[in-house]
Design a protein around this motif. Sequence first.
Motif, PDB file in Angstrom:
ATOM      1  N   ILE A  32       0.832  -1.192   0.000  1.00  0.00           N
ATOM      2  CA  ILE A  32       0.000   0.000   0.000  1.00  0.00           C
ATOM      3  C   ILE A  32       0.870   1.247   0.000  1.00  0.00           C
ATOM      4  N   THR A  33       0.488   2.186  -0.849  1.00  0.00           N
ATOM      5  CA  THR A  33       1.106   3.503  -0.869  1.00  0.00           C
ATOM      6  C   THR A  33       0.043   4.516  -0.504  1.00  0.00           C
ATOM      7  N   VAL A  34       0.331   5.402   0.444  1.00  0.00           N
ATOM      8  CA  VAL A  34      -0.637   6.385   0.919  1.00  0.00           C
ATOM      9  C   VAL A  34      -0.147   7.775   0.550  1.00  0.00           C
ATOM     10  N   ASP A  35      -0.995   8.555  -0.127  1.00  0.00           N
ATOM     11  CA  ASP A  35      -0.695   9.939  -0.502  1.00  0.00           C
ATOM     12  C   ASP A  35      -1.742  10.843   0.136  1.00  0.00           C
ATOM     13  N   ARG A  36      -1.264  11.925   0.764  1.00  0.00           N
ATOM     14  CA  ARG A  36      -2.162  12.902   1.382  1.00  0.00           C
ATOM     15  C   ARG A  36      -1.871  14.286   0.801  1.00  0.00           C
TER      16      ARG A  36
END
Length: 637
Positions: free
Chosen positions: A502-506
Amino acid sequence: MHPTSRNSRWLVEPLIGVALVAVWAIGFPTHLVSFVPVRGDMVWYTTPYAFLIAVGFATGIALSRVATSVSLVIVGALLATQLLFWAARFSSTSWSAYLTLLVFATLVGLHATRRMRVVAPLVLILCAVVVSALLVLPRFSATGIDGLINGKHMSTVALIPDLLVCAGAAALITFGFWYLGTQLRLASPALRARSSEALSPILRNLAPTLLTLRPALEPAIAVAFYGLWIIAEAGRSASWPWPSFPFTLGLLAASIAVARSFPRLAVALPGVLLATQLFVIPTRFGSTTWPVYFAVPLTCLIVSAMAGGRIRWLSLPIAVVYVAAITTLMTVPPLSDGYGWTAWVGVGTSVDNVVGSFAAVLVVGLILTSGAWYIGYGLRASQLKRAADAKLDATVDELRSAEIDLIVANERDRIAQDVHDIMAHSLAVIIAQADGARFIGPQRPDAISASLERIAASARTSLAEVRMLIESLVESPEGHSNPTLDDLDDLVQRMRGAGLAITVDRFGDQTMLTPGQQLAVYRIVQESLTNALKHAGALPTARLTLDWRGPGLALTVASSGALPQRRDSNARGRGHSRGLYGMRERARLAGGWLTADVDDEEPGGYLVTAFVPTACAVEQASEAAPEVTLLHEAGSR
């Protein structure tokens, strides 16, 4: 209803009492007092007692609403006074004041309290018997009003049969008017809250039997009417050239008998009788038989209560015509027995007396007939209202049952969705860890321990959430738990431990969402990542994007995996599964939207896109909606 109440309904009964006394006094202005015997001779002179008795009856009517028991005592005391005090007894014309007691019986049935509903009819029947004795027996009315009217100058013992017949008829009529009052009580909206007490226990027990015998009521009244009159007039009809009275009486009795089943025939029969009496002299009624005409208002009452359509409305004007014809037959001497009403009541046959008698009899007849028609109309209206209320109650019960079924269905759907959100995620993680441990166990035995630890942790978390869900079903319907956006990092770590890359971008600064919106976002992300883990095939990957730069949170979950492992269930149209349906519903209830479909730009990819507005944006949209509607309506004009 107490007089101090702001509701002015308590004035109705006093006004009725005043009106009845006024009609009685105007109709019999020269006979307001009784006659007094002096040494065997009949001497007429003025005393105030009869008028005071009539006023006392009106007082009982006036108090029937606010003090029913007191009114019964007053009427009983007045009748006892007449039994004991000869000067207070009525004459051959003023006895008509007793008819006001029928109105009194109706009002007692309407307003009697629960404790009085068993005693009141018994007291009223006793009063009817006393009135019969005052009318029939010479001991209680000098020569007997019955003797003055009917010409029977007999001893008290010889008049016992007449007393029994009169007392029985008076008791039945009085009980009928009391029962009419109880039925009006059922139809009164002001007394609807106490309608369960409207009938006495005796009538409640007899209700099933009375309903079974209801179709025979009108024929039974007709038979009683005919039989009592034949007994009363036995030996008189033979004085004519042919016995006409049994046939003329039979026409009126037949009109009563068929009023329910054949209302048109019932309305026509009195007309046939009156037309015959206008042209055939022997068929006319005399000084002893004219009360037979009371069958006309009784027929009018039954037709008004039971008939439907046009005949019910036509019965009133037809009855008015009948009353005019009856008045003519009773008061015009050439059309009666040669003397008419003025001679029957002892006031002479001068033109002035004939005109006055015509007006008085006509007014009284119109009042009685109109009152009977309106009573029947009220009974029919109350019956229709009770039927409509019963249908309304049944409809309300059905709607309430449907509402309960809908609530139960919604609750089941909510429980199913919560169970799906909890168990699908946890079981997906457990399955992924178990499969990974099974595949890499022979090469890396030391990794099995870490996989089992993650499986145990996921199982414990799932078990805890299921327990919270079960507790929420008992304590609160709001939900089993309320994860927030702060719990997303733990969710991502669990999914990574299960094998999902999983890659999380905010983007942007996090703004305020309501607890319900945060729960919706958490469940959407949880379901999207769980689907990616289950359906993305070998080497599943996912990219979670949280964008706060707009008027809310825009999130995307893009997943991909090896194409050969891709299942057909992720093709277009997959959005009807429970998981995707639940995500769309959560987004909609949070004020936003959600789409989920195959990612055309990524082979083997799947894309979930959702938007949840902030709480401030939702409030602004709610406030702006009415203004937009008004502007739209103004523009359309």
